[in-house]
Design a protein around this motif. Structure first.
Motif, PDB file in Angstrom:
ATOM      1  N   UNK A  94       0.841  -1.210   0.000  1.00 40.97           N
ATOM      2  CA  UNK A  94       0.000   0.000   0.000  1.00 40.97           C
ATOM      3  C   UNK A  94       0.873   1.257   0.000  1.00 40.97           C
ATOM      4  N   UNK A  95       2.114   1.125   0.521  1.00 36.73           N
ATOM      5  CA  UNK A  95       3.020   2.286   0.555  1.00 36.73           C
ATOM      6  C   UNK A  95       3.715   2.511  -0.787  1.00 36.73           C
ATOM      7  N   UNK A 111      -0.960   1.507 -10.238  1.00 40.06           N
ATOM      8  CA  UNK A 111       0.468   1.388 -10.587  1.00 40.06           C
ATOM      9  C   UNK A 111       1.303   1.299  -9.315  1.00 40.06           C
ATOM     10  N   UNK A 112       2.065   0.214  -9.187  1.00 37.87           N
ATOM     11  CA  UNK A 112       2.912   0.005  -8.010  1.00 37.87           C
ATOM     12  C   UNK A 112       4.367   0.159  -8.422  1.00 37.87           C
ATOM     13  N   UNK A 113       5.100   0.987  -7.667  1.00 40.45           N
ATOM     14  CA  UNK A 113       6.537   1.173  -7.927  1.00 40.45           C
ATOM     15  C   UNK A 113       7.319   0.620  -6.751  1.00 40.45           C
ATOM     16  N   UNK A 114       7.883  -0.575  -6.923  1.00 47.92           N
ATOM     17  CA  UNK A 114       8.735  -1.137  -5.870  1.00 47.92           C
ATOM     18  C   UNK A 114      10.187  -1.133  -6.326  1.00 47.92           C
ATOM     19  N   UNK A 144       7.817  -1.327 -13.284  1.00 44.20           N
ATOM     20  CA  UNK A 144       6.588  -0.868 -12.622  1.00 44.20           C
ATOM     21  C   UNK A 144       5.520  -1.942 -12.786  1.00 44.20           C
ATOM     22  N   UNK A 145       4.732  -2.151 -11.731  1.00 39.31           N
ATOM     23  CA  UNK A 145       3.659  -3.157 -11.768  1.00 39.31           C
ATOM     24  C   UNK A 145       2.323  -2.491 -12.044  1.00 39.31           C
ATOM     25  N   UNK A 146       1.658  -2.988 -13.052  1.00 41.69           N
ATOM     26  CA  UNK A 146       0.344  -2.467 -13.381  1.00 41.69           C
ATOM     27  C   UNK A 146      -0.710  -3.487 -12.930  1.00 41.69           C
ATOM     28  N   UNK A 157      12.434  -2.933   0.046  1.00 38.36           N
ATOM     29  CA  UNK A 157      13.691  -3.249  -0.648  1.00 38.36           C
ATOM     30  C   UNK A 157      13.496  -3.095  -2.157  1.00 38.36           C
ATOM     31  N   UNK A 158      14.551  -2.654  -2.851  1.00 37.93           N
ATOM     32  CA  UNK A 158      14.432  -2.427  -4.299  1.00 37.93           C
ATOM     33  C   UNK A 158      14.684  -3.671  -5.130  1.00 37.93           C
ATOM     34  N   UNK A 159      14.889  -4.784  -4.476  1.00 40.14           N
ATOM     35  CA  UNK A 159      15.058  -6.043  -5.204  1.00 40.14           C
ATOM     36  C   UNK A 159      14.711  -7.188  -4.260  1.00 40.14           C
ATOM     37  N   UNK A 160      14.544  -8.364  -4.828  1.00 39.58           N
ATOM     38  CA  UNK A 160      14.339  -9.543  -3.987  1.00 39.58           C
ATOM     39  C   UNK A 160      15.627  -9.814  -3.208  1.00 39.58           C
TER      40      UNK A 160
END
Ligand code: SF4
Length: 346
Positions: free
Chosen positions: A103-104, A111-114, A119-121, A336-339
């Motif tokens: 949610x953050x 659109x999710x930006x992790x 980007x995840x749509x 985290x920006x990656x797994x």
């Protein structure tokens, strides 16, 4: 050379498989009584828990997936993924509704930006199968439903973000959406010069192989984007002849096929099962990609496998399989920006 034209699917299908994917999807089992009846399981043992779990996260099982389960076996590894047990109503400490704190990470509706370059749509909140362990089982999909204005906003956000080179269609299951809408998305996205790849995270080609239809193959073949489909298969029994045929059509359309699994207690927490899963995937033209540690989502603690056991499983795989068939053991951690790779030899 890879053929990038739609396959002639119809000629290869049996009568049973001639129904459209939409019809198969609409005829999915969505009630506990029906699921138990079809699998010849006694209601007195399973119905009460199944009904309670169904209130928390509805049951949905499509016919082709159901047909691969063994009747009368409550421990069937495919059934284990879809049948609510009494454990779902437990309140286990540390198991929460949004374990990845997504949610953050919502940049704009849908659109999710992790990650920096991806980007995840959230194309849809619908799935073809409701997996009891899903880390998004509490996700407020209604809040992310995309209006025409939201869609424009998503495209504008992507166009204004030159660091993004890959869009991931997620959900829900993006292939639960009709091909006309998906093709519109792809046309809009492929017009953004810095976006090179399209990735789809989906279970549909596995649980309803009819989903790999000519309409899907037409837009997949036509796009200028490189297309990667990441399947989600947890057990080798999920792949049958129809699935293999559907995956063959996707490969013939130029799609790169990868798989991610989740380590799940009672489903695949066994080296022989994971070994067979990698072999079966590779036979079907799919490379094992990730093996995810379980995300601690509320209502699913009974699937959790401790890290030490997961490490042992993957160390065992390393002795049984060539390196390219051993998936990477990873955990997703909020923020985290990656797994995060899980160290196999701590
Ligand atoms: S998002 Fe994926 S894992 Fe979650 S319920 Fe849907 S198909 Fe299953």
């Amino acid at each position: 050379m890879i053929q990038r034209t739609p396959a002639r699917i119809e000629a290869h299908l049996s009568d049973h498989e001639h129904r459209s994917w939409q019809q198969v999807l609409s005829e999915s089992v969505t009630c506990p009584e029906e699921l138990l009846r079809r699998l010849e399981l006694p209601a007195e043992s399973w119905l009460s828990a199944a009904q309670q779990g169904h209130q928390l996260f509805s049951i949905r099982v499509p016919e082709p997936f159901l047909a691969r389960m063994k009747k009368g076996n409550p421990a069937d590894p495919l059934l284990r993924q879809v049948l609510p047990l009494a454990d779902e109503t437990d309140h286990a400490p540390g198991f929460v509704s949004d374990p990845l704190e997504e949610s953050a990470a919502i940049a704009t509706t849908g659109l999710i930006r992790k990650y920096r370059s991806r980007a995840l749509l959230m194309v849809t909140g619908q799935c073809a199968v409701n997996c009891r362990y899903c880390f998004r089982r509490h996700f407020p999909y209604e809040d992310q439903r995309l209006s025409p204005d939201d869609r424009k906003r998503v495209i504008n956000t992507l166009a204004a973000s030159p660091e993004i080179n890959e869009v991931i269609f997620s959900g829900g299951d993006p292939l639960a959406v009709n091909d006309r809408l998906l093709a519109q998305w792809v046309t809009a996205i492929s017009g953004i010069p810095h976006i090179r790849r399209l990735r789809l995270h989906t279970r549909l080609p596995v649980v309803i192989p009819q989903r790999v239809c000519d309409e899907l193959l037409t837009w997949l073949s036509a796009t200028s984007l490189q297309v990667v489909i990441v399947l989600h298969v947890n057990h080798p029994a999920e792949i049958d002849t129809a699935t293999r045929r559907a995956l063959g059509h996707l490969r013939a359309a130029g799609v790169t096929l990868l798989n991610q699994s989740v380590i799940l207690r009672g489903v695949n927490d066994c080296p022989s099962v994971l070994e067979q899963l990698s072999e079966t995937l590779f036979d079907a033209g799919v490379l094992p990609y990730y093996l995810h540690a379980f995300d601690p989502v509320a209502g699913a603690h009974h699937y959790d496998v401790p890290d030490e056991e997961s490490r042992h499983l993957v160390r065992e795989l390393l002795t049984r399989l060539p390196g390219f068939l051993v998936p990477k053991l990873v955990r997703e951690e909020p923020g985290k920006e990656c797994k995060t790779p899980i160290n196999l030899f701590p």
